[in-house]
Design an enzyme around this catalytic site. Structure first.
Site, PDB file in Angstrom:
ATOM      1  CG  HIS A  86      -5.633  -2.767   0.650  1.00  0.00           C
ATOM      2  ND1 HIS A  86      -5.167  -2.443  -0.615  1.00  0.00           N
ATOM      3  CD2 HIS A  86      -4.991  -1.922   1.519  1.00  0.00           C
ATOM      4  CE1 HIS A  86      -4.291  -1.456  -0.516  1.00  0.00           C
ATOM      5  NE2 HIS A  86      -4.153  -1.129   0.755  1.00  0.00           N
ATOM      6  CB  SER A 107      -0.967  -0.055   1.195  1.00  0.00           C
ATOM      7  OG  SER A 107      -2.049   0.833   1.018  1.00  0.00           O
ATOM      8  CG  ASP A 122      -7.328  -3.671  -2.850  1.00  0.00           C
ATOM      9  OD1 ASP A 122      -7.994  -3.075  -1.991  1.00  0.00           O
ATOM     10  OD2 ASP A 122      -6.079  -3.644  -2.893  1.00  0.00           O
TER      11      ASP A 122
END
Length: 283
Positions: free
Chosen positions: A263, A112, A233
Site C-alpha cells: 500500500h 490513500s 495491496d
C-alpha cells in the site's frame, strides 16, 4: 516561508498560522514559473513518506509538502475531534494552504486518504488542479452490494478493537502487512510514523476513513486523474481501481505497478513509482 494572512475559514487560524501548524514546506524549484506539485500523505505517515520521491522532481517542480493534522509530527492539540469528523475539514486545510501560498493551479499527488481529499478538493475547486495522481485510492473500503472494497464490517471492528487494546502490538503486526513487500527499511519507517501518532487520534481517523463513502461524488470530478495501483495491496483490491476508472467524471487513466506490492510504494519502491508519476505529470 511567507504566507498570506487570509482567514483560515474553518479553523480560525490565519493562513500563515496554518502553514506553521501543518509544517508546510516548499522545496525544489521554488521560482514562481515552475509548476506547483503538492504531495499529500496517507494515514499513519507524515510528509517524510515522500523523502525518496522528492529528489526525482525537485529540479522541475515547486514541491509543496505538508502534514495532515492527524500526523504524529503535528502537535496533537491541533486535532479537533469535532471538526475532523469528515474528510471535508481536511479539504478545507488543503485549499487554505494553496491560498496561503498563493498557488492558483497545481498538480496533486495523494496517497490513500489524501487521494480522496484531492478528489473532494477538485470537485469543490476544479480550476485549482491540473491533474490528480491517486495512489492506493479507495472511495469506500467496506464491501457493499455489487461493490468489493476489500473489507467486511466485522473485520474492521476487529482491527479497531486491536488498535484500542494494544496499539504497539497492532502497529507491529499491521506495518509489515501494509508495506506488503520485503523491504525492512520501509516497514521500520512506517512503524516509526505510526508510533508517532497518538493512538486515540489514529483510531478516530481510521474510523472516519472506513465510514466514508465517496462513490456518489466521483462523477462530479472534471479534473484529469491517474490511478496508481500496485500488483497487490492489502488495503485496496484491484477491483477498486477499476471502479474508480469507470466512475470518475474526468479523463482517467490507470497505471499498474506490475512488480510492486503493498500500500506504500513511495516508501517501498520509489524507483518504480517515480517514473510513473513523472509520466503522468507530462502526459
Amino acid at each position: 516561508m511567507g504566507g498570506s494572512n487570509s482567514n483560515w475559514s474553518s479553523g480560525g487560524a490565519t493562513g500563515s498560522k496554518l502553514l506553521e501548524m501543518l509544517n508546510v514546506r516548499v522545496v525544489g524549484n521554488v521560482d514562481r514559473p515552475a509548476p506547483a506539485l503538492v504531495l499529500s500523505h496517507g494515514i499513519g505517515t507524515d510528509q517524510s513518506a515522500w523523502n525518496r520521491i522528492v529528489p526525482y522532481f525537485e529540479r522541475d517542480y515547486r514541491i509543496v509538502l505538508y502534514d495532515l493534522v492527524c500526523a504524529g509530527s503535528v502537535n496533537p492539540d491541533h486535532f479537533d475531534f469535532r471538526r475532523y469528523v469528515t474528510l471535508d475539514a481536511y479539504v478545507d486545510d488543503l485549499l487554505a494552504i494553496l491560498d496561503a501560498l498563493r498557488i492558483d493551479r497545481c498538480f496533486f499527488v495523494g496517497h490513500s486518504v489524501s487521494a480522496m481529499i484531492g478528489i473532494l478538493a477538485a470537485i469543490r475547486r476544479p480550476d485549482a488542479f491540473l491533474k490528480l495522481i491517486l495512489i492506493g485510492a479507495s472511495p469506500r473500503f467496506l464491501n457493499d452490494e455489487n461493490y468489493h472494497g476489500g473489507f467486511e464490517e466485522g473485520e474492521i471492528e476487529t482491527v479497531f478493537a486491536a488498535m484500542e487494546s494494544n496499539y504497539e502490538a497492532w502497529v507491529r503486526g499491521f506495518a509489515p502487512l501494509a508495506v506488503g513487500a520485503d523491504v525492512p527499511e520501509a516497514v521500520r519507517e512506517f512503524s516509526r510514523t505510526l508510533f508517532n501518532m497518538r493512538p486515540d487520534i489514529t483510531l478516530f481517523v481510521s474510523r472516519t476513513v472506513f465510514n466514508s463513502d465517496l462513490r456518489g461524488v466521483l462523477g462530479l470530478v472534471r479534473v484529469p486523474c491517474v490511478i496508481v495501483q500496485t500488483a497487490k495491496d492489502v488495503s485496496v483490491p484491484p477491483s477498486v481501481a477499476g471502479y474508480l476508472k469507470a466512475h470518475l467524471g474526468g479523463r482517467t487513466t490507470t497505471e499498474l505497478l506490475h512488480h510492486t506490492e503493498g500500500h506504500l510504494p513511495h516508501l517501498s519502491a520509489p524507483a518504480a513509482l517515480a517514473p510513473v508519476i513523472r509520466r503522468s505529470l507530462s502526459r
